[in-house]
Write a protein that holds these residues in place. Structure first.
Motif, mmCIF file in Angstrom:
data_model
loop_
_atom_site.group_PDB
_atom_site.id
_atom_site.type_symbol
_atom_site.label_atom_id
_atom_site.label_comp_id
_atom_site.label_asym_id
_atom_site.label_seq_id
_atom_site.Cartn_x
_atom_site.Cartn_y
_atom_site.Cartn_z
ATOM 1 N N THR A 5 -1.400 27.858 89.030
ATOM 2 C CA THR A 5 -1.454 27.146 87.762
ATOM 3 C C THR A 5 -0.048 26.823 87.277
ATOM 4 O O THR A 5 0.866 27.632 87.447
ATOM 5 N N LEU A 7 2.287 26.298 84.002
ATOM 6 C CA LEU A 7 2.395 26.500 82.566
ATOM 7 C C LEU A 7 2.937 25.208 81.970
ATOM 8 O O LEU A 7 4.034 24.764 82.320
ATOM 9 N N CYS A 31 -3.600 23.467 85.256
ATOM 10 C CA CYS A 31 -2.681 23.406 84.118
ATOM 11 C C CYS A 31 -3.154 24.358 83.016
ATOM 12 O O CYS A 31 -4.302 24.266 82.567
ATOM 13 N N GLU A 32 -2.270 25.221 82.593
ATOM 14 C CA GLU A 32 -2.500 26.049 81.415
ATOM 15 C C GLU A 32 -1.618 25.493 80.301
ATOM 16 O O GLU A 32 -0.408 25.690 80.301
ATOM 17 N N PRO A 46 7.190 32.675 82.651
ATOM 18 C CA PRO A 46 5.922 32.383 83.325
ATOM 19 C C PRO A 46 5.359 33.647 83.951
ATOM 20 O O PRO A 46 6.098 34.486 84.469
ATOM 21 N N ARG A 50 0.582 34.150 88.444
ATOM 22 C CA ARG A 50 -0.341 33.179 87.846
ATOM 23 C C ARG A 50 0.294 31.801 87.721
ATOM 24 O O ARG A 50 -0.349 30.797 88.016
ATOM 25 N N HIS A 51 1.521 31.724 87.263
ATOM 26 C CA HIS A 51 2.169 30.435 87.053
ATOM 27 C C HIS A 51 3.046 30.083 88.249
ATOM 28 O O HIS A 51 4.004 30.787 88.565
ATOM 29 N N LEU A 54 6.501 25.255 85.982
ATOM 30 C CA LEU A 54 6.659 25.021 84.547
ATOM 31 C C LEU A 54 6.796 23.521 84.326
ATOM 32 O O LEU A 54 7.618 22.863 84.979
#
Length: 244
Positions: A5, A7, A31-32, A46, A50-51, A54
């Motif tokens: 994902t 951030l 995308c978060e 981040p 998970r990320h 950026l």
């Protein structure tokens, strides 16, 4: 296993990821979105595991406009962290200016001629030949612009990638995986329908003409920037896949 994902930092109400987010998702990068302009808390970094990237979107601020946008120090810290750790970064308009400033370049308010609507860009052949996102693209492309502030000096050792007739620093890369662009690859022609005609007129632009030109350029531009989004997702997911 959780899908990688990005951030995504949103800096004003109208500034979501739009089709850029859709294109990243097509290529396997979710995308978060954190709507920083609402006061939503930003992480110190981040989240590990998970990320995978950026993304910092645009907004009507200078990169250090901390009075009007009090969340910007946290965004600058995230950007610095991405640079220090090699986390893939993509900055759009304000996000690109912020990358330039954090990495040691210069940004000036109200500098040069304003740009709005679909704008011809020249990719610098020597710089983009081996660039992970821009290699092999046409030497002339278009993208939607909407800015009066500009990067006026690139960071030391930055790779200069693209220019327009009136704004030299349209795209650049810092290090192996941090990109900044002045234009808006997430903005399609029909988004211009909602632009403020009065504000455009004050900067010397005709709303109807801008919309017509953007519609004419839309198909080719969307193909180019979808390709770039997919390549950025590949950079990010490739990094995530190695456990870096």
């Amino acid at each position: 296993m959780t899908a990688p994902t990005a951030l995504v930092i949103q800096n004003f109400p109208g500034g979501g990821p739009r089709r850029w987010g859709d294109w990243l998702d097509e290529a396997g990068l979710g995308c978060e979105v954190v709507e920083a302009h609402t006061g939503a808390a930003l992480p110190d970094a981040p989240a590990a595991g998970r990320h995978a990237a950026l993304v910092v979107l645009g907004g009507p601020y200078m990169p250090d406009d901390d009075v009007r946008a009090p969340w910007l120090p946290a965004v600058r810290a995230l950007t610095r962290r991405a640079l220090d750790t090699g986390l893939p970064y993509f900055g759009i308009c304000l996000g690109g200016q912020l990358l330039a400033q954090v990495a040691g370049g210069e940004v000036r308010a109200g500098h040069g001629a304003p740009e709005a609507g679909s704008t011809p860009l020249t990719l610098l052949p020597g710089a983009v030949a081996g660039d992970p996102l821009l290699h092999g693209l046409p030497g002339r492309v278009t993208a939607v612009e909407h800015h009066v502030d500009a990067v006026t000096a690139l960071p030391p050792a930055a790779h200069w990638l693209a220019r327009s007739r009136t704004c030299p620093y349209q795209a650049f890369r810092v290090g192996p995986a941090a990109w900044g662009v002045q234009f808006h690859p997430e903005t399609g022609a029909e988004d211009l329908v909602h632009w403020n005609p009065g504000r455009l007129a004050r900067n010397g632009f005709d709303h109807a003409e801008l919309l017509a030109r953007a519609r004419q350029d839309e198909a080719a531009a969307a193909e180019v920037w979808r390709t770039v989004a997919h390549r950025f997702a590949a950079v990010a997911t490739g990094r995530a896949g190695t456990g870096a």
